[in-house]
Write an enzyme that holds these catalytic residues in place. Structure first.
Site, mmCIF file in Angstrom:
data_model
loop_
_atom_site.group_PDB
_atom_site.id
_atom_site.type_symbol
_atom_site.label_atom_id
_atom_site.label_comp_id
_atom_site.label_asym_id
_atom_site.label_seq_id
_atom_site.Cartn_x
_atom_site.Cartn_y
_atom_site.Cartn_z
ATOM 1 N N ASP A 173 -56.670 38.926 11.358
ATOM 2 C CA ASP A 173 -57.469 38.264 12.388
ATOM 3 C C ASP A 173 -57.076 36.797 12.355
ATOM 4 O O ASP A 173 -57.033 36.174 11.289
ATOM 5 C CB ASP A 173 -58.970 38.431 12.166
ATOM 6 C CG ASP A 173 -59.720 38.157 13.470
ATOM 7 O OD1 ASP A 173 -59.555 38.936 14.437
ATOM 8 O OD2 ASP A 173 -60.447 37.148 13.539
ATOM 9 N N ASP B 93 -48.792 29.434 21.187
ATOM 10 C CA ASP B 93 -47.626 28.762 20.578
ATOM 11 C C ASP B 93 -47.064 27.619 21.427
ATOM 12 O O ASP B 93 -46.679 26.580 20.879
ATOM 13 C CB ASP B 93 -46.507 29.774 20.281
ATOM 14 C CG ASP B 93 -46.795 30.620 19.056
ATOM 15 O OD1 ASP B 93 -47.570 30.163 18.197
ATOM 16 O OD2 ASP B 93 -46.243 31.733 18.954
HETATM 17 P P1 ITT Z 1 -55.700 42.776 17.259
HETATM 18 O O1 ITT Z 1 -57.142 42.379 17.028
HETATM 19 O O2 ITT Z 1 -55.550 44.125 17.858
HETATM 20 O O3 ITT Z 1 -54.839 42.563 16.038
HETATM 21 P P2 ITT Z 1 -55.722 40.441 18.973
HETATM 22 O O4 ITT Z 1 -54.672 39.733 19.783
HETATM 23 O O5 ITT Z 1 -57.031 40.744 19.663
HETATM 24 O O6 ITT Z 1 -55.072 41.764 18.374
HETATM 25 P P3 ITT Z 1 -57.120 38.616 17.223
HETATM 26 O O7 ITT Z 1 -58.467 39.166 17.535
HETATM 27 O O8 ITT Z 1 -56.800 38.289 15.792
HETATM 28 O O9 ITT Z 1 -55.970 39.616 17.674
HETATM 29 O O10 ITT Z 1 -56.888 37.342 18.126
HETATM 30 C C1 ITT Z 1 -55.828 36.518 17.844
HETATM 31 C C2 ITT Z 1 -55.573 35.615 19.034
HETATM 32 O O11 ITT Z 1 -55.321 34.285 18.526
HETATM 33 C C3 ITT Z 1 -54.298 36.031 19.745
HETATM 34 O O12 ITT Z 1 -54.555 36.942 20.780
HETATM 35 C C4 ITT Z 1 -53.776 34.686 20.241
HETATM 36 O O13 ITT Z 1 -54.483 34.308 21.382
HETATM 37 C C5 ITT Z 1 -54.186 33.738 19.111
HETATM 38 N N1 ITT Z 1 -53.122 33.671 18.078
HETATM 39 C C6 ITT Z 1 -53.158 34.212 16.832
HETATM 40 N N2 ITT Z 1 -52.004 34.004 16.200
HETATM 41 C C7 ITT Z 1 -51.218 33.343 17.050
HETATM 42 C C8 ITT Z 1 -49.898 32.879 16.974
HETATM 43 O O14 ITT Z 1 -49.145 33.098 15.912
HETATM 44 N N3 ITT Z 1 -49.395 32.236 18.020
HETATM 45 C C9 ITT Z 1 -50.133 32.031 19.137
HETATM 46 N N4 ITT Z 1 -51.382 32.458 19.306
HETATM 47 C C10 ITT Z 1 -51.940 33.121 18.262
#
Ligand code: ITT
Length: 200
Positions: free
Chosen positions: A69, A152
């Site tokens: 997360d 990003d």
């Molecule tokens: P899962 O829960 O199915 O893994 P998700 O995209 O909903 O997928 P999260 O709830 O952890 O995952 O939300 C993470 C969000 O944070 C992601 O959708 C991006 O908007 C942002 N994010 C996380 N890591 C990132 C990265 O490396 N680069 C850019 N944005 C990122």
């Protein structure tokens, strides 16, 4: 060594595979493991939400499952969108959402921001491995770069002059919140496997 990743985010899956494969860990997606659901992320921290996803997948498959997360914390937004990073974008494009953050930060003296990643791995015997990774930086002055995903293009990591989306996957993984968290996880998993003498 094989592990199931409880995620529906193909970008995360790609990055995590690239981080863990040199460490001898093969990542299987939850859909490849026959598990197609979305757990309700109603925790109040990154770690709680990662645990919710990992535990749900572990209960569905009966096998060890790991979840990530993650999100962007922006000082000028009081630490938001944080755990709501995905929901903050909602049905908009990331380009639109990044534009809103750029506008908000342009009106503030503080451009500070960070990406955070919490990793939780749940085992069927109730054991758990938790790890975290952070990359500090600032919100840049525009939308730039075509690599990576999500926020990003507006995040400039500390020590860099261009956004995270200007880095290749390999360069991003070397410094990212996710790279840091999953390399720690790989180390913890290796110790756990040695202690437990687990085969898979
Ligand atoms: P899962 O829960 O199915 O893994 P998700 O995209 O909903 O997928 P999260 O709830 O952890 O995952 O939300 C993470 C969000 O944070 C992601 O959708 C991006 O908007 C942002 N994010 C996380 N890591 C990132 C990265 O490396 N680069 C850019 N944005 C990122």
């Amino acid at each position: 060594m094989k592990i199931i990743l409880a995620s529906n985010n193909a970008d995360k899956l790609r990055e995590i595979r690239e981080i863990l494969s040199p460490m001898g860990i093969e990542v299987i997606s939850q859909s490849e493991a026959g598990c197609r659901f979305e757990a309700e992320e109603n925790g109040t921290t990154f770690t709680e939400n990662a645990r919710i996803k990992a535990r749900a997948a572990m209960e569905a498959t009966g096998r060890p499952c790991v979840a990530d997360d993650s999100g962007l914390e922006v000082n000028a937004m009081g630490g938001g969108p944080g755990i709501y990073s995905s929901r903050f974008c909602g049905d908009r494009t990331y380009r639109e959402t990044c534009g809103e953050i750029l506008d908000l930060v342009d009106g503030s003296a503080d451009r500070g921001a960070r990406f955070k990643c919490a990793v939780v791995c749940c085992f069927p015997n109730g054991d758990e491995i938790d790890c975290e990774g952070v990359v500090e930086g600032i919100i840049g002055y525009g939308y730039e770069g075509e690599h990576g995903f999500g926020y990003d293009p507006i995040f400039v990591p500390e020590g860099h002059t261009r956004s995270m989306a200007c880095l290749t996957d390999g360069e991003k993984n070397a410094i990212s919140h996710r790279g840091r968290a999953f390399r720690r996880f790989a180390e913890e998993l290796r110790k756990y496997m040695e202690k437990e003498d687990v085969k898979e």
